[in-house]
Design an enzyme around this catalytic site. Structure first.
Site, PDB file in Angstrom:
ATOM      1  N   ASP A  84      -3.617   2.162  -5.372  1.00 45.32           N
ATOM      2  CA  ASP A  84      -2.323   2.166  -4.684  1.00 45.32           C
ATOM      3  C   ASP A  84      -2.098   0.944  -3.808  1.00 45.32           C
ATOM      4  O   ASP A  84      -1.216   0.953  -2.979  1.00 45.32           O
ATOM      5  CB  ASP A  84      -2.158   3.457  -3.858  1.00 45.32           C
ATOM      6  CG  ASP A  84      -2.818   3.372  -2.492  1.00 45.32           C
ATOM      7  OD1 ASP A  84      -3.891   2.749  -2.393  1.00 45.32           O
ATOM      8  OD2 ASP A  84      -2.252   3.918  -1.538  1.00 45.32           O
ATOM      9  N   GLU A  85      -2.911  -0.104  -3.991  1.00 46.82           N
ATOM     10  CA  GLU A  85      -2.660  -1.281  -3.157  1.00 46.82           C
ATOM     11  C   GLU A  85      -2.974  -2.582  -3.874  1.00 46.82           C
ATOM     12  O   GLU A  85      -3.792  -2.631  -4.789  1.00 46.82           O
ATOM     13  CB  GLU A  85      -3.428  -1.196  -1.830  1.00 46.82           C
ATOM     14  CG  GLU A  85      -4.910  -1.097  -1.960  1.00 46.82           C
ATOM     15  CD  GLU A  85      -5.612  -1.102  -0.606  1.00 46.82           C
ATOM     16  OE1 GLU A  85      -5.332  -1.981   0.225  1.00 46.82           O
ATOM     17  OE2 GLU A  85      -6.454  -0.226  -0.400  1.00 46.82           O
ATOM     18  N   ASP A 120       0.862  -1.195   0.000  1.00 45.67           N
ATOM     19  CA  ASP A 120       0.000   0.000   0.000  1.00 45.67           C
ATOM     20  C   ASP A 120       0.894   1.240   0.000  1.00 45.67           C
ATOM     21  O   ASP A 120       1.766   1.389   0.854  1.00 45.67           O
ATOM     22  CB  ASP A 120      -0.897  -0.014   1.236  1.00 45.67           C
ATOM     23  CG  ASP A 120      -1.962   1.081   1.186  1.00 45.67           C
ATOM     24  OD1 ASP A 120      -3.152   0.742   1.287  1.00 45.67           O
ATOM     25  OD2 ASP A 120      -1.598   2.261   1.049  1.00 45.67           O
TER      26      ASP A 120
HETATM   27  P1  TTP Z   1      -5.236   5.084   0.977  1.00 47.80           P
HETATM   28  O1  TTP Z   1      -4.229   4.011   0.686  1.00 47.80           O
HETATM   29  O2  TTP Z   1      -6.381   4.745   1.876  1.00 47.80           O
HETATM   30  O3  TTP Z   1      -4.497   6.319   1.638  1.00 47.80           O
HETATM   31  P2  TTP Z   1      -3.102   6.961   1.293  1.00 47.80           P
HETATM   32  O4  TTP Z   1      -2.322   6.145   0.319  1.00 47.80           O
HETATM   33  O5  TTP Z   1      -3.322   8.382   0.872  1.00 47.80           O
HETATM   34  O6  TTP Z   1      -2.387   6.992   2.698  1.00 47.80           O
HETATM   35  P3  TTP Z   1      -1.825   5.753   3.540  1.00 47.80           P
HETATM   36  O7  TTP Z   1      -2.081   4.523   2.740  1.00 47.80           O
HETATM   37  O8  TTP Z   1      -0.358   6.023   3.709  1.00 47.80           O
HETATM   38  O9  TTP Z   1      -2.560   5.781   4.830  1.00 47.80           O
HETATM   39  O10 TTP Z   1      -5.839   5.631  -0.367  1.00 47.80           O
HETATM   40  C1  TTP Z   1      -5.069   5.766  -1.545  1.00 47.80           C
HETATM   41  C2  TTP Z   1      -5.494   6.994  -2.334  1.00 47.80           C
HETATM   42  O11 TTP Z   1      -6.895   6.933  -2.626  1.00 47.80           O
HETATM   43  C3  TTP Z   1      -5.295   8.282  -1.573  1.00 47.80           C
HETATM   44  O12 TTP Z   1      -3.977   8.803  -1.752  1.00 47.80           O
HETATM   45  C4  TTP Z   1      -6.357   9.152  -2.150  1.00 47.80           C
HETATM   46  C5  TTP Z   1      -7.471   8.212  -2.553  1.00 47.80           C
HETATM   47  N1  TTP Z   1      -8.562   8.260  -1.549  1.00 47.80           N
HETATM   48  C6  TTP Z   1      -9.645   9.115  -1.755  1.00 47.80           C
HETATM   49  O13 TTP Z   1      -9.719   9.784  -2.790  1.00 47.80           O
HETATM   50  N2  TTP Z   1     -10.626   9.177  -0.797  1.00 47.80           N
HETATM   51  C7  TTP Z   1     -10.594   8.459   0.359  1.00 47.80           C
HETATM   52  O14 TTP Z   1     -11.497   8.556   1.200  1.00 47.80           O
HETATM   53  C8  TTP Z   1      -9.477   7.570   0.570  1.00 47.80           C
HETATM   54  C9  TTP Z   1      -9.384   6.749   1.828  1.00 47.80           C
HETATM   55  C10 TTP Z   1      -8.506   7.506  -0.416  1.00 47.80           C
HETATM   56 MG    MG Z   2      -2.141   4.070   0.601  1.00 49.41          MG
END
Ligand code: TTP
Ligand code: MG
Length: 388
Positions: A103-104, A9
């Site tokens: 992103d995961e 992730d």
């Molecule tokens: P996440 O992997 O949940 O968050 P992140 O990568 O920004 O942070 P981390 O994993 O380090 O905690 O989500 C990935 C991307 O998806 C995030 O950069 C932006 C998008 N996203 C949204 O647009 N709305 C949301 O509510 C969430 C959770 C994510």
């Molecule tokens: Mg993330």
């Protein structure tokens, strides 16, 4: 065989991309989100999170918490492009990659320790390639199943590498709040609170039958998760119905010996692709196109699925032996269909004999991946003009 799942992730994905592409933003609180009164935060850099800014929070609230933040609109096309680059890197590490979001992803790397690095080293390599090639950091979770792997990647954030080994499940899970379990929302948490269940450890100690009286059918699955048990397979998104390869010859072939040499080469290519996809198939089809363009296909269905070159080859050879060839052959094709997934996950449907051979093939496949598909060939095979 011990199952090993890696969950990858990206850290603060959208914000990290903007920080990478605009060095002035590095080290600053960056918040990506929508415009207008109803806009919400997509994500915030870790610097902004210190102010309490979180995904899905209204932008107005974020501005209140972090007035000095740098606020940007999301560039979805750019993130999709980078996402494809991330997934291309992941695909190099396992044939079984399940993308969950931009992103995961989950990777099943079970059994790979026999031929390459151990799962932790694989996770380290993935992180390094993402950093070196894309200039971004990812967090990795390594564990015996999906639930624990996803939890682990989160526990190490940012830039983390968190490993949960078999036997360590309870230690990691026990003190975590019940909401960290998949499927526990506010409603379920409220019911559990009445039973004085606050942590995953509290739930794990419950009698699942008592739990089912309060929670219904979902109880057993939750109780299993609380005990670190999760059998869900990693499902690759590329789910082909068949895997095949064919070859058109410059001059029509008239000798069976020559045809067999080509069929062996085609079988090797098909076997390799099957193994890379983590699938095996039961039905083997030979396609023959004659000089006149008349085309025939002949199939055999095996008692069990295979992804092994020599079984595929033996089958098409037998089919060819029983096929009349009244004229020269212009094209030969080998296809495997009726696919089942998951060789690297369970090895279950692969009979023992095939399982042993699979280990040998895996070693050959590694060489092919490093040096190209043509490097490893059996002795005695004529050079072929392949069409890829
Ligand atoms: P996440 O992997 O949940 O968050 P992140 O990568 O920004 O942070 P981390 O994993 O380090 O905690 O989500 C990935 C991307 O998806 C995030 O950069 C932006 C998008 N996203 C949204 O647009 N709305 C949301 O509510 C969430 C959770 C994510
Ligand atoms: Mg993330």
């Amino acid at each position: 065989m011990q199952r090993w799942i890696i969950h990858i992730d990206m850290d603060a994905f959208y914000a990290a991309v903007e920080q990478r592409d605009n060095p002035e933003l590095k080290g600053k609180p960056v918040i990506i989100g929508g415009a207008g009164n109803r806009g919400v935060v997509s994500t915030a850099s870790y610097e902004a999170r210190k102010f309490g800014v979180r995904s899905a929070m209204p932008m107005v609230q974020a501005r209140r918490l972090c007035p000095q933040g740098i606020y940007l609109f999301p560039d979805h096309r750019k993130y999709a492009r980078i996402s494809a680059q991330i997934h291309a890197i992941l695909d190099a590490f396992s044939p079984l990659v399940e993308p969950l979001a931009l992103d995961e992803a989950f990777l099943d790397v079970s059994g790979m320790e026999l031929i390459a690095a151990d799962p932790v080293a694989i996770a380290r390599q993935i992180k390094r390639r993402i950093r070196d090639e894309l200039g971004l950091t990812a967090s990795a979770g390594v564990a015996p199943n999906k639930f624990l792997a996803k939890l682990a990647s989160d526990l190490g954030k940012p830039d983390g590498l968190f490993v949960i080994r078999p036997g360590e499940e309870q230690k990691v899970l026990a003190a975590l709040p019940i909401k960290r379990l998949w499927g526990v929302g506010d409603a379920t948490a409220a019911i559990l609170a009445q039973l004085r269940i606050q942590t995953i450890g509290d739930l794990a100690r419950m009698n699942p039958e008592n739990l089912a009286r309060r929670l219904g059918k979902a109880a057993y699955e939750l109780w299993q998760l609380a005990n670190g048990i999760d059998h869900r397979p990693v499902i690759a998104d590329n789910d082909p119905k068949s895997v095949g390869k064919e070859l058109t010859f410059e001059h029509d072939l008239h000798y069976r010996e020559e045809m067999l040499a080509h069929l062996l080469a085609l079988s090797e290519k098909v076997g390799w692709r099957l193994r890379r996809l983590g699938v095996a198939g039961r039905t083997i089809t030979l396609k023959v196109r004659f000089g006149s363009f008349r085309t025939i296909t002949r199939s055999r269905t095996l008692p069990e699925p295979t992804c092994l070159d020599d079984i595929i080859y033996a089958t098409v050879r037998e089919i060819l032996t029983q096929t009349a060839l009244p004229e020269g052959v212009r094209l030969l094709g080998v296809t495997v269909s009726h696919l089942s997934a998951g060789i690297s996950q369970t090895g279950l449907f692969i009979a023992e004999e095939q399982g042993k051979k699979l280990a040998v093939y895996s070693a050959i496949d590694k060489l092919k991946e490093r040096f190209g598909e043509s490097i490893v060939r059996r002795g005695g095979l004529v050079k072929t003009d392949t069409d890829d």
